[in-house]
Design a protein around this motif. Structure first.
Motif, PDB file in Angstrom:
ATOM      1  N   GLY A   8      -3.095   8.773   5.699  1.00 14.97           N
ATOM      2  CA  GLY A   8      -3.520   7.439   6.109  1.00 14.97           C
ATOM      3  C   GLY A   8      -4.792   6.935   5.475  1.00 14.97           C
ATOM      4  N   VAL A   9      -5.166   7.456   4.320  1.00 14.71           N
ATOM      5  CA  VAL A   9      -6.398   7.039   3.661  1.00 14.71           C
ATOM      6  C   VAL A   9      -6.134   5.825   2.778  1.00 14.71           C
ATOM      7  CG1 VAL A   9      -8.164   7.759   1.995  1.00 14.71           C
ATOM      8  CG2 VAL A   9      -7.364   9.347   3.736  1.00 14.71           C
ATOM      9  N   VAL A  10      -7.135   4.979   2.627  1.00 19.75           N
ATOM     10  CA  VAL A  10      -7.035   3.832   1.715  1.00 19.75           C
ATOM     11  C   VAL A  10      -7.376   4.299   0.308  1.00 19.75           C
ATOM     12  CG1 VAL A  10      -8.000   1.591   1.090  1.00 19.75           C
ATOM     13  CG2 VAL A  10      -7.561   2.143   3.493  1.00 19.75           C
ATOM     14  N   LEU A  11      -6.492   4.011  -0.651  1.00 17.74           N
ATOM     15  CA  LEU A  11      -6.708   4.359  -2.048  1.00 17.74           C
ATOM     16  C   LEU A  11      -7.038   3.098  -2.836  1.00 17.74           C
ATOM     17  CD1 LEU A  11      -3.688   6.777  -2.662  1.00 17.74           C
ATOM     18  CD2 LEU A  11      -6.018   7.392  -2.031  1.00 17.74           C
ATOM     19  N   GLU A  12      -7.973   3.227  -3.766  1.00 15.85           N
ATOM     20  CA  GLU A  12      -8.331   2.081  -4.591  1.00 15.85           C
ATOM     21  C   GLU A  12      -8.428   2.502  -6.044  1.00 15.85           C
ATOM     22  OE1 GLU A  12     -11.859   0.240  -3.145  1.00 15.85           O
ATOM     23  OE2 GLU A  12     -10.933  -0.478  -1.294  1.00 15.85           O
ATOM     24  N   TYR A  13      -7.902   1.642  -6.914  1.00 15.53           N
ATOM     25  CA  TYR A  13      -8.031   1.854  -8.353  1.00 15.53           C
ATOM     26  C   TYR A  13      -8.159   0.484  -9.000  1.00 15.53           C
ATOM     27  CZ  TYR A  13      -7.068   2.836 -13.211  1.00 15.53           C
ATOM     28  OH  TYR A  13      -7.168   2.895 -14.583  1.00 15.53           O
ATOM     29  N   ASP A  14      -9.289   0.272  -9.672  1.00 16.24           N
ATOM     30  CA  ASP A  14      -9.554  -1.017 -10.298  1.00 16.24           C
ATOM     31  C   ASP A  14      -9.409  -2.111  -9.227  1.00 16.24           C
ATOM     32  OD1 ASP A  14     -10.230  -2.783 -12.243  1.00 16.24           O
ATOM     33  OD2 ASP A  14      -8.375  -2.662 -13.372  1.00 16.24           O
ATOM     34  N   ASP A  15      -8.479  -3.072  -9.413  1.00 19.29           N
ATOM     35  CA  ASP A  15      -8.325  -4.142  -8.425  1.00 19.29           C
ATOM     36  C   ASP A  15      -7.137  -3.910  -7.490  1.00 19.29           C
ATOM     37  OD1 ASP A  15      -6.404  -4.467 -10.355  1.00 19.29           O
ATOM     38  OD2 ASP A  15      -6.632  -6.637 -10.545  1.00 19.29           O
ATOM     39  N   ILE A  16      -6.599  -2.678  -7.514  1.00 17.25           N
ATOM     40  CA  ILE A  16      -5.444  -2.339  -6.672  1.00 17.25           C
ATOM     41  C   ILE A  16      -5.928  -1.587  -5.430  1.00 17.25           C
ATOM     42  CG2 ILE A  16      -3.212  -1.160  -6.557  1.00 17.25           C
ATOM     43  CD1 ILE A  16      -3.134  -1.368  -9.632  1.00 17.25           C
ATOM     44  N   ARG A  17      -5.455  -1.983  -4.272  1.00 13.88           N
ATOM     45  CA  ARG A  17      -5.836  -1.321  -3.016  1.00 13.88           C
ATOM     46  C   ARG A  17      -4.577  -0.981  -2.234  1.00 13.88           C
ATOM     47  NH1 ARG A  17      -7.403  -2.375   2.408  1.00 13.88           N
ATOM     48  NH2 ARG A  17      -9.356  -1.320   3.002  1.00 13.88           N
ATOM     49  N   LEU A  18      -4.435   0.284  -1.873  1.00 17.25           N
ATOM     50  CA  LEU A  18      -3.262   0.759  -1.128  1.00 17.25           C
ATOM     51  C   LEU A  18      -3.717   1.349   0.191  1.00 17.25           C
ATOM     52  CD1 LEU A  18      -0.195   2.705  -2.466  1.00 17.25           C
ATOM     53  CD2 LEU A  18      -1.503   3.647  -0.562  1.00 17.25           C
TER      54      LEU A  18
END
Length: 230
Positions: free
Chosen positions: A133-143
């Motif tokens: 359930g963690v929020v992942l972020e890469y550049d301008d992408i957020r999951l």
């Protein structure tokens, strides 16, 4: 029912009763479980079906847990797999030896199942954040793994369940190339028969979804190797 993309735990213990009890509780928590009766069998299972985390007993015949851990941490392909060492050795020098061998965590016997499960969740949070359930972020992408929402530059994207799992898997290790076989194993599950060509189809769908509102394609195709994010 355990989901195909649930973390795979390899449980290594020569005591059948202890192994059965832990395996039952892991399955109840929604994990996939492989079991090994000794160190040699553990090494074979790791090669055949790389786990997301290993629960490893120290004292075993033929090949000890310490030696298994040492070998795994010495190999580039298995070095990143978290290892939780179980041992009746509670003295500080023993704990230090276990950790210096490469173990990521050390649990002394007797222990509570709740404590072991908490240690497993903590180590998986570092190794596979999307599964807890963690929020992942890469550049301008957020999951957001908990709400199953994906945004790019603040705009929500529409992804199917498979594309969501595929993106989560790639976002866990940005820059790392994952083969089609590795993606099949993590996204669809080893027990599901799916052709490798299916990965290409879903990568295409994921690319389309990620670029729906504009922006460069963040997915990279490595000829003969697989796919990577970034």
């Amino acid at each position: 029912m355990v989901a195909a993309n649930s973390p795979l735990i390899l449980l290594v213990d020569d005591e059948a009763a202890q192994r059965g009890m832990i395996a039952y509780n892991l399955a109840t928590e929604g994990y996939r479980v492989n079991e090994a009766r000794d160190g040699e069998e553990a090494m074979l299972l790791v090669a055949e079906d790389p786990p997301d985390l290993i629960v490893l007993d120290w004292m075993m015949p033929n090949l000890s847990g310490i030696e298994v851990c040492r070998r795994l941490k010495a190999r580039p392909k298995t070095r990143q797999i978290p290892v939780i060492m179980l041992s009746a050795r509670s003295e500080e020098p023993d704990r230090i030896r276990g950790l210096e061998t490469g173990a990521d965590d050390y649990v002394t016997k007797p222990y509570s199942v709740a404590e072991l499960l908490a240690r497993i969740r903590a180590n998986l949070r570092r190794a596979r954040p999307s599964t807890v359930g963690v929020v992942l972020e890469y550049d301008d992408i957020r999951l957001d793994a908990e709400t199953h929402r994906v945004t790019r530059s603040g705009k929500e994207l529409s992804l199917g369940p498979t594309e969501f799992r595929l993106l989560a898997t790639l976002m866990e290790r940005p820059g790392r190339v994952l083969s089609r076989e590795q993606l099949l194993d993590r996204v669809w599950g080893r027990d599901i028969h799916v052709e490798t060509r299916t990965v290409d189809v879903h990568i295409g769908r994921l690319r389309k979804a990620l670029c729906h509102h504009g922006g460069d394609d963040p997915l990279r195709t490595v000829r003969g190797a697989g796919y990577a994010l970034g």
